[in-house]
Enzyme design. Structure first.
Site, PDB file in Angstrom:
ATOM      1  N   PRO A 282      42.808  46.311  42.304  1.00 19.71           N
ATOM      2  CA  PRO A 282      43.807  45.752  43.210  1.00 19.71           C
ATOM      3  C   PRO A 282      43.513  46.077  44.676  1.00 19.71           C
ATOM      4  O   PRO A 282      44.017  45.407  45.577  1.00 19.71           O
ATOM      5  CB  PRO A 282      45.123  46.412  42.774  1.00 19.71           C
ATOM      6  CG  PRO A 282      44.876  46.966  41.414  1.00 19.71           C
ATOM      7  CD  PRO A 282      43.411  47.265  41.342  1.00 19.71           C
TER       8      PRO A 282
ATOM      9  N   GLU B 276      45.905  53.836  35.731  1.00 18.50           N
ATOM     10  CA  GLU B 276      46.049  53.785  37.194  1.00 18.50           C
ATOM     11  C   GLU B 276      44.734  53.482  37.900  1.00 18.50           C
ATOM     12  O   GLU B 276      44.706  53.277  39.108  1.00 18.50           O
ATOM     13  CB  GLU B 276      46.645  55.092  37.718  1.00 18.50           C
ATOM     14  CG  GLU B 276      48.101  55.309  37.307  1.00 18.50           C
ATOM     15  CD  GLU B 276      48.974  54.094  37.607  1.00 18.50           C
ATOM     16  OE1 GLU B 276      49.037  53.689  38.782  1.00 18.50           O
ATOM     17  OE2 GLU B 276      49.595  53.562  36.668  1.00 18.50           O
TER      18      GLU B 276
ATOM     19  N   ARG C 189      29.849  28.900  35.855  1.00 20.67           N
ATOM     20  CA  ARG C 189      29.798  27.450  36.062  1.00 20.67           C
ATOM     21  C   ARG C 189      28.945  27.046  37.254  1.00 20.67           C
ATOM     22  O   ARG C 189      28.633  25.867  37.413  1.00 20.67           O
ATOM     23  CB  ARG C 189      31.211  26.863  36.137  1.00 20.67           C
ATOM     24  CG  ARG C 189      32.098  27.459  37.193  1.00 20.67           C
ATOM     25  CD  ARG C 189      33.543  27.023  37.006  1.00 20.67           C
ATOM     26  NE  ARG C 189      33.672  25.574  37.098  1.00 20.67           N
ATOM     27  CZ  ARG C 189      33.508  24.890  38.224  1.00 20.67           C
ATOM     28  NH1 ARG C 189      33.202  25.505  39.332  1.00 20.67           N
ATOM     29  NH2 ARG C 189      33.655  23.591  38.227  1.00 20.67           N
TER      30      ARG C 189
ATOM     31  N   ASP D 216      34.125  19.835  43.633  1.00 17.67           N
ATOM     32  CA  ASP D 216      35.280  20.686  43.390  1.00 17.67           C
ATOM     33  C   ASP D 216      36.128  20.909  44.620  1.00 17.67           C
ATOM     34  O   ASP D 216      35.642  21.026  45.728  1.00 17.67           O
ATOM     35  CB  ASP D 216      34.830  22.069  42.904  1.00 17.67           C
ATOM     36  CG  ASP D 216      34.722  22.117  41.408  1.00 17.67           C
ATOM     37  OD1 ASP D 216      35.153  21.156  40.769  1.00 17.67           O
ATOM     38  OD2 ASP D 216      34.196  23.115  40.909  1.00 17.67           O
TER      39      ASP D 216
HETATM   40  C1  9D3 Z   1      51.627  50.054  37.985  1.00 18.66           C
HETATM   41  C2  9D3 Z   1      50.334  50.547  38.498  1.00 18.66           C
HETATM   42  N1  9D3 Z   1      50.283  50.508  39.956  1.00 18.66           N
HETATM   43  C3  9D3 Z   1      50.894  51.721  40.477  1.00 18.66           C
HETATM   44  C4  9D3 Z   1      51.673  51.433  41.708  1.00 18.66           C
HETATM   45  C5  9D3 Z   1      48.921  50.368  40.482  1.00 18.66           C
HETATM   46  C6  9D3 Z   1      48.025  49.554  39.641  1.00 18.66           C
HETATM   47  C7  9D3 Z   1      46.988  50.154  38.942  1.00 18.66           C
HETATM   48  C8  9D3 Z   1      46.152  49.389  38.158  1.00 18.66           C
HETATM   49  C9  9D3 Z   1      48.180  48.180  39.542  1.00 18.66           C
HETATM   50  C10 9D3 Z   1      47.350  47.419  38.736  1.00 18.66           C
HETATM   51  C11 9D3 Z   1      46.338  48.026  38.037  1.00 18.66           C
HETATM   52  C12 9D3 Z   1      45.448  47.224  37.160  1.00 18.66           C
HETATM   53  N2  9D3 Z   1      44.868  46.070  37.870  1.00 18.66           N
HETATM   54  C13 9D3 Z   1      43.564  45.853  37.922  1.00 18.66           C
HETATM   55  O1  9D3 Z   1      42.798  46.587  37.347  1.00 18.66           O
HETATM   56  C14 9D3 Z   1      43.063  44.738  38.706  1.00 18.66           C
HETATM   57  C15 9D3 Z   1      43.760  43.730  39.452  1.00 18.66           C
HETATM   58  C16 9D3 Z   1      45.147  43.470  39.658  1.00 18.66           C
HETATM   59  O2  9D3 Z   1      46.055  44.134  39.158  1.00 18.66           O
HETATM   60  N3  9D3 Z   1      45.476  42.410  40.469  1.00 18.66           N
HETATM   61  C17 9D3 Z   1      44.561  41.610  41.032  1.00 18.66           C
HETATM   62  N4  9D3 Z   1      43.256  41.802  40.865  1.00 18.66           N
HETATM   63  C18 9D3 Z   1      42.878  42.856  40.077  1.00 18.66           C
HETATM   64  S1  9D3 Z   1      41.295  43.284  39.776  1.00 18.66           S
HETATM   65  C19 9D3 Z   1      41.712  44.560  38.815  1.00 18.66           C
END
Ligand code: 9D3
Length: 253
Positions: free
Chosen positions: A89, A116, A154, A169
């Site tokens: 994220p 996490e 792709r 596209d």
């Molecule tokens: C509830 C967990 N959060 C604590 C405030 C943080 C959090 C940790 C791990 C939120 C999401 C994740 C898991 N997400 C991913 O591994 C992830 C992801 C995403 O959640 N949104 C957009 N792209 C990606 S790429 C990997």
């Protein structure tokens, strides 16, 4: 292209990648996907892959060593060096320009987090880039990895047929797609626009371009600001605005 994937659920991603265009890319030998599970690299009879966060708080953090062992194993299993891409994220939001660059590489090594996320020291030492697929919360990196794999597969030479050609596209030309219709011409829900039945291909191309411009203007004004529109495009869009014609509704971003 060879893609190594490090995940606690590698079969989940492999399953997603076994259908449709990505499945075909693998069948044709244009893409090889290899899964690595940190649990298989973990030591001890418990094969732990996570532990509680220092400093307290909810959730678990993925251990350094099982992931590091997977990275070394994956590196050694491929023919050329590779960057390590962590789906997270905190990453750079994925765009089609980034997809094109990723697709041009010989190899990818995708690291998926669960819980996490992974210990920050592993990221500092081993990760070359972090990619997010957008501002919403997933449960882990696996679906994000599947998105990256689909998008890069792709673009591999020989994967798409003429009909699927990537050149046309949306996002390759920076505009949204025009509407599409098929049989029947007349339907209780409405008739197919007459221009599409005219056989006049210049007119049809103009109409489609105008629809693309019009819907992009309505739904994604941010893309219109980015696109470099020709004089003709401007005229088509002006005419669309004046006509006030609004195609079928879609969720606003
Ligand atoms: C509830 C967990 N959060 C604590 C405030 C943080 C959090 C940790 C791990 C939120 C999401 C994740 C898991 N997400 C991913 O591994 C992830 C992801 C995403 O959640 N949104 C957009 N792209 C990606 S790429 C990997």
């Amino acid at each position: 292209m060879r893609i190594d994937l490090i995940s606690l659920f590698p079969e989940f991603v492999a399953q997603l990648a076994s259908h449709g265009v990505v499945g075909r890319a693998q069948e044709r030998g244009l893409l090889a996907l290899h899964g690595w599970n940190p649990r298989d690299c973990a030591e001890g009879s418990y094969r732990r892959v996570d532990d509680r966060p220092f400093g307290g708080g909810p959730g678990m953090v993925m251990l350094i060593d099982p992931i590091r062992a997977c990275i070394q194993a994956a590196r050694g299993a491929g023919p050329v060096t590779t960057k390590v891409t962590y789906l997270s994220p905190q990453g750079r939001p994925l765009t089609q320009a980034m997809v094109r660059e990723l697709a041009s590489r010989e190899r990818l090594l995708l690291l998926c987090g669960r819980y996490e996320g992974v210990d920050e020291r592993l990221i500092a030492a081993e990760v070359d880039e972090e990619i997010s697929i957008g501002d919403y919360v997933l449960s882990g990196g696996e679906l994000a990895a599947a998105v990256v794999i689909d998008a890069v597969a792709r673009l591999q030479e020989g994967v798409l047929n003429d009909a699927e050609s990537a050149a046309q596209d949306s996002f390759e030309n920076g505009l949204l797609d025009c509407p599409h219709y098929t049989r029947p011409v007349e339907h209780p829900l409405g008739d197919v626009p007459a221009v599409l039945m005219s056989g006049n291909h210049a007119e049809i191309d103009r109409w489609r371009r105008q629809q693309s411009l019009g819907r992009t203007w309505l739904r994604r004004p941010d893309l219109i600001d980015e696109a470099s529109l020709s004089r003709t495009d401007r005229q088509l869009l002006d005419a669309f605005r004046i006509a006030g014609e609004e195609p079928a509704k879609a969720a606003k971003p």
